[in-house]
Design an enzyme around this catalytic site. Structure first.
Site, PDB file in Angstrom:
ATOM      1  CG  LEU A  41     -16.183  -3.023 -26.766  1.00 15.87           C
ATOM      2  CD1 LEU A  41     -17.154  -4.019 -26.135  1.00 15.87           C
ATOM      3  CD2 LEU A  41     -16.739  -1.611 -26.692  1.00 15.87           C
ATOM      4  N   GLY A  73     -25.589   0.023 -26.648  1.00 18.91           N
ATOM      5  CA  GLY A  73     -26.160   1.140 -27.379  1.00 18.91           C
ATOM      6  C   GLY A  73     -27.310   1.799 -26.630  1.00 18.91           C
ATOM      7  CG  LEU A  91     -26.168   3.824 -23.022  1.00 22.47           C
ATOM      8  CD1 LEU A  91     -25.885   4.729 -24.222  1.00 22.47           C
ATOM      9  CD2 LEU A  91     -25.300   4.239 -21.839  1.00 22.47           C
ATOM     10  CD  GLU A 140     -17.262   2.529 -24.312  1.00 22.36           C
ATOM     11  OE1 GLU A 140     -17.404   2.660 -25.534  1.00 22.36           O
ATOM     12  OE2 GLU A 140     -16.150   2.500 -23.759  1.00 22.36           O
ATOM     13  CD  GLU A 153      -1.387   3.744   3.854  1.00 22.01           C
ATOM     14  OE1 GLU A 153      -2.447   3.666   4.506  1.00 22.01           O
ATOM     15  OE2 GLU A 153      -1.198   3.149   2.775  1.00 22.01           O
ATOM     16  CB  SER A 212     -22.610   4.946 -33.116  1.00 19.57           C
ATOM     17  OG  SER A 212     -21.838   3.846 -32.676  1.00 19.57           O
ATOM     18  CG  HIS A 261      -2.023  -1.043   1.080  1.00 16.31           C
ATOM     19  ND1 HIS A 261      -3.059  -1.150   1.981  1.00 16.31           N
ATOM     20  CD2 HIS A 261      -2.255  -2.014   0.145  1.00 16.31           C
ATOM     21  CE1 HIS A 261      -3.873  -2.143   1.625  1.00 16.31           C
ATOM     22  NE2 HIS A 261      -3.388  -2.673   0.514  1.00 16.31           N
ATOM     23  CG  ASP A 283     -20.961   0.842 -34.276  1.00 20.34           C
ATOM     24  OD1 ASP A 283     -21.330   1.042 -35.445  1.00 20.34           O
ATOM     25  OD2 ASP A 283     -21.311   1.544 -33.311  1.00 20.34           O
ATOM     26  CB  CYS A 305      -1.137   0.440   6.226  1.00 19.98           C
ATOM     27  SG  CYS A 305      -1.167  -0.082   4.504  1.00 19.98           S
TER      28      CYS A 305
END
Length: 352
Positions: A207, A288, A292, A286, A55, A171, A53, A203, A87
């Protein structure tokens, strides 16, 4: 004066944390600075899950000089055994005199316990300096821990008349090369990129992160209830990133390098539950338009990034029916940021 000095070092720690955003999942990204007699003697950040980590990295750099120093850290130090030792042990053993913590850790295994342990060891601990900035850097981690689901970013590119794709579903490319570079930064920061199979058919996207440097690729998650994905799709035929196809259809067929995940319940809630259980901390949705819309309608999103190109399309695909029948039912968002990117504009929203 002391406050100004503390802020300067904490901002440095925050800048170190930002360097690793997207690389530490399912852990948070954390930065740390060790200062003694007005001089920086140690810098550190958490590189990735399983690595030391922040620290510990900073204290290792400081060495024996850490005794009597001040440690600035962007997130509460852990006090439990996980992929690495606590830590707090390293901090106490180093002889650090004072610790300045930006924000508490929401993880129940840590929350408040790390701060308490340090104080019981006689170390002066201050909490809350630049808390909001620190929480924003790790907004995905905080959501993942507190809501027990991935943090969700919805991203799309559209024309100024609100079209995400032509009426045939194409697109590529509505927005500029400059906007695509920023979109690839969003990919780099995510654990997984999620699209519906319609986007793959229309498309054939890769990705992957290509327009900006990266040390890792996000997992490609394809929602494909009926397994309609073409066998020659790019996401099935390269090994740069893992590909998971989520479907409700039983199959023994092979789909390239993809892992087939069969879920009888393909609700957004159940998909997110499954991905959370696989330690997916941050999803970039993302497209289509249909996929979404499902997330928007379910109210399952934390951030919305909309790239707007100075173009008109007329007839085309846009966000679909959200069940709104009157203006009083409109989905309202809170505008957080506006960025001009070349000829395009990026609008960043959060929930209102």
């Amino acid at each position: 004066m002391i406050r100004e000095i503390d802020e300067r070092y904490m901002r440095l720690a925050l800048s170190l944390a930002k360097k690793r955003k997207g690389y530490t999942h399912p852990n948070p990204t954390v930065g740390a600075v060790v200062v003694k007699n007005g001089k920086i003697i140690g810098l550190g950040y958490h590189e990735r899950a399983g690595k030391p980590h922040a620290e510990v990295m900073a204290l290792n750099q400081a060495g024996s000089d850490a005794r009597g120093s001040t440690l600035y850290v962007t997130l509460e130090p852990c006090t439990h055994y996980g992929r690495t030792p606590p830590c707090t042990n390293a901090i106490i053993e180093s002889g650090v005199k004072r610790v300045v913590v930006a924000t508490e850790d929401p993880n129940p295994q840590v929350s408040g316990k790390g701060i308490e342990r340090l104080r019981k060891a006689g170390i002066e601990v201050e909490v809350g300096l630049l808390r909001e900035e620190a929480r924003e850097i790790n907004e995905d981690f905080f959501t993942y821990i507190s809501k027990r689901r991935p943090y969700i970013t919805l991203k799309w590119a559209q024309t100024i008349d609100g079209k995400l794709a032509t009426k045939t579903g194409k697109s590529k490319w509505i927005t500029s090369y400059e906007s695509r570079k920023v979109a690839h930064i969003l990919r780099r920061e995510a654990t997984a990129v999620l699209v519906g199979v319609g986007t793959i058919i229309a498309d054939d996207p890769e990705l992957t992160v290509r327009y900006v440097p990266t040390e890792k690729q996000p997992i490609r998650v394809i929602l494909d209830p009926e397994l309609k994905i073409p066998k020659n799709a790019k996401v099935l035929n390269d090994n740069r990133a893992k590909t998971w196809i989520i479907t409700s259809k039983n199959t023994n067929e092979s789909y390239g390098n993809a892992e087939i995940i069969i879920l009888k319940d393909l609700s957004v809630e159940n998909i997110l539950k499954h991905l959370y259980e696989r330690e997916v901390m941050h999803i970039l949705v993302e497209g289509g338009a249909y996929t979404l819309s499902r997330f928007v309608k379910a109210g399952l999103y934390d951030r919305v990034c909309v790239f707007v190109a100075p173009k008109l399309m007329g007839e085309g695909k846009s966000i679909q029916d959200l069940g709104v029948e009157s203006p009083d039912e409109l989905k309202k968002l809170k505008l957080k940021e506006v960025k001009k990117i070349g000829e395009d504009v990026l609008l960043i929203y959060g929930k209102s």
